[in-house]
Scaffold this motif. Sequence first.
Motif, mmCIF file in Angstrom:
data_model
loop_
_atom_site.group_PDB
_atom_site.id
_atom_site.type_symbol
_atom_site.label_atom_id
_atom_site.label_comp_id
_atom_site.label_asym_id
_atom_site.label_seq_id
_atom_site.Cartn_x
_atom_site.Cartn_y
_atom_site.Cartn_z
ATOM 1 N N THR B 65 -39.879 -30.321 6.490
ATOM 2 C CA THR B 65 -40.773 -31.223 6.269
ATOM 3 C C THR B 65 -41.146 -31.494 4.742
ATOM 4 O OG1 THR B 65 -41.782 -30.906 8.392
ATOM 5 C CG2 THR B 65 -42.994 -32.076 6.939
ATOM 6 N N ASN B 107 -42.854 -37.815 11.268
ATOM 7 C CA ASN B 107 -42.535 -37.761 9.902
ATOM 8 C C ASN B 107 -41.353 -38.991 9.717
ATOM 9 O OD1 ASN B 107 -41.746 -34.113 9.950
ATOM 10 N ND2 ASN B 107 -43.643 -35.182 9.286
ATOM 11 N N TYR B 238 -46.504 -30.674 9.868
ATOM 12 C CA TYR B 238 -45.444 -30.110 10.066
ATOM 13 C C TYR B 238 -45.765 -29.179 11.373
ATOM 14 C CZ TYR B 238 -47.320 -25.931 7.495
ATOM 15 O OH TYR B 238 -47.933 -24.879 7.057
#
Lengths: 387, 453
Positions: B65, B107, B238
């Motif tokens: 991430t 993400n 994350y």
Amino acid sequence: MPGKHGEDAEDGVAQLCRRCRENTAVLVVRTDPLCKECFLKYVHTKTIKRLETFRVRNVPSDQQRKLLLPISFGVSSVSLLHILDHHLKTQQTKTRRTGFVIIVLFVDTSTVDGNVPRDHLLHRIQERYPTHAYHSAALEHLFSVASPDITLSNLLPNAAASADLSPAGKLTALMDSLGSATARADVIATLRTRLVVARAKALDCEGIVWGDSTTKLAEKTLAETAKGRGFALPWHVTDGDSAFDVTFNYPLRDVLKKELVTYSTLVEPPLTPLIHNPTSGATQPNMSSKNTTIDDLMKQYFESVEENFPSIVSNVVRTTAKLQIAPEAASRPRCTLCNMPVEEGRFGIHGWGGDQEDGLETLSSGSSTQFCYGCTRSLPSINVAGQ
Amino acid sequence: MPPSPCALCKINRALILRPKDHSKLCKPCFISVFETEIHHTITTNALFHRGEKIAIGASGGKDSTVLASVLKTLNERYDYGLELILLSIDEGIRGYRDDSLETVKRNAEQYEMPLTILGYAELYGWTMDQVVEQVGKKGNCTYCGVFRRQALDRGAARLGVKHVVTGHNADDVAETVLMNLLRGDLPRLSRTTSIITSTPSAVSADPDSHTNIKRSKPLKYAYEKEIVLYAHHKSLDYFSTECIYSPEAFRGSARALIKNLERVRPSAILDVVRSGEDMAKLVPGSDEGCGGTCSTSIPLAEEEEGGCGSSAGRTVGSDMASMEQQLSQNENVSEAGLEVEITSKRVDVMAQRHDRLTDAVPLPPRKKGQKVKGQGAAFTPKKATKQVMGQCKRCGYLSSQDICKACVLLEGLNKSRPKNAIELGYEEQESETPKAETTNMTNGMNKVQLGPG
């Protein structure tokens, strides 16, 4: 504790020695139950096998080969002295000659380390093994006028002001300038090696026989790796040519530390009175990380690995012995502190992939004082001064 | 005590003790120094070129991430001209992967990057849960690592991407250096310290082949602790659970050492990485292992490089114990002088019993006898240990053997799949002795070896 004792074997019945098949086994070595005699023989054989180049028949009749044996009064170096003493006596009896002679050297680090053995041990050991030559040298001798090592004086934090200090004063000033226990232990060990090498040359020895056991060599391998000295690892742990024009020999490389501990108690009379036990707790986890050194960490680690996985310890040492230094390496410029040859452009902690700052790499080149990566880590004050 | 000012800007109050060197920094300076260092790593190693399409191996964990976030930032700030996409592998670990894949999906939206998810089930016909059901929890990391390596390359090839970046950080690299020292595996030590690895294009004429993928680790010099701090201060989204299947002894042991070393001397992680790079040059026959410090040669990729980042183990269950057993047998054999050097190619399988310490698959014949020499090691001539890479005859993947590791593992799995229902004591046997599954795979391997080769 070393090995398992025979009586503790699964069924509780005393086992026969796997080698002679006559006596009762007193301990289990690796996987074999052995009796005392066979165990002592096992340690001797493993050690002497590493010294085949020093056989009687390899000696020119008109000269004597000399080896320096640095003694710390730890289990390993005392055991090595005992083994070599025995070996030389046997050679003498059998052939009226010996393959080599040993000179024993004690490096006194008491100026910078409060926990070192005192003189009485040197006397005791001289009494027990009287046929060898004995020397003692203080660590600060490296800074004395008699052996002016100019480059070492550059290590001092303030060279001009410390010029008038006594050798011991210089050594203390250097130690005081170091920022951590790891750095101090590292610099002491490095200086000690330098002194031993200098003495070996002065005493006309062709080589040094170090007392490092398998376990110690494995510790060193990982500790030097952790201290950023991977580039010089073979010079720290392999037999043969060192970087210093004398050979390094590790005859105990195939014997584990715990085996030597047992050995020292089974020998008659035991070696115990000759061995210096640092104030207890040195091997206990000392987790106040302020005083723990990287060397301590690796020592603790391998003492535990040795317990259950002795072959893994040996394998680390065997593997490291396969690393190869380029033949031209010895002619490279040297590190001012450890005196190891360093590849062009690899001095200092700057100017490599892991260095995250630009433009610092060119600063120290060309100077007479230059440090390898590992030594730069231990000498932060000089690092700062260099910038 | 007055609040100390930031060591860099000297204006703001220092709030962060930087893990790498214990300098005191304010938040903006920390963020900026962290990003600048990665930019520095990318530029000095010339990792990317303008117009390159890069797949970020994304697991939803902190490393990948942060990697995605930093690469997006740097790509915009310094105008790298990169096309960034996310590539995720679904190992099929319920309760672990399900949630982390949701993170990756978020993400993808946050960073506006296209996302591809590729499953083990789709690629191999087995999810990790099914593998664990089959082989037990010991040794499962071997399967996961071998499968993942190929999965990322296959996924990249499918997307027409030639370069995959992974989130391996300095702690991971340092851990691998120590682990390979402990396992006595110099060739692998030399390969894994390199920042860029590559599967050679020479073995394949097909430009779209998955054997021609470059790999790099832009976070190679970034500390795990700083990655966590960065993720925290940037409020990155994350998923913070370790793989539910824990790492094995060698890696676990190396990891504990690294953590202790870091406590004693913060620079130690970086110092181990540096040592690893330097030692790579000392490994005999490793013209490839320049530790990422020379730009002319790019080391070959590891066939089965572990990809878990934080918990990649690729060895057979209770690996330390089984290696110990194997080594001590070898010592006994060599001491008793029972060793006979056998040179015929057909008996490779026999000779390899010495080598099957860590991997239950055929190793290249050049290793024969290497570990057996035992006590005489110092006196034997040092042999070059160079692997010859070819292609797997079944799947075409990069392999030093006729059949690649993944295919060997799969054969073992598939062979026992139908049997499993009727063979009662099978699983029990496996969980009791770590050797059991080795035996199982050995059987498979014997067949493979004796067939065409």
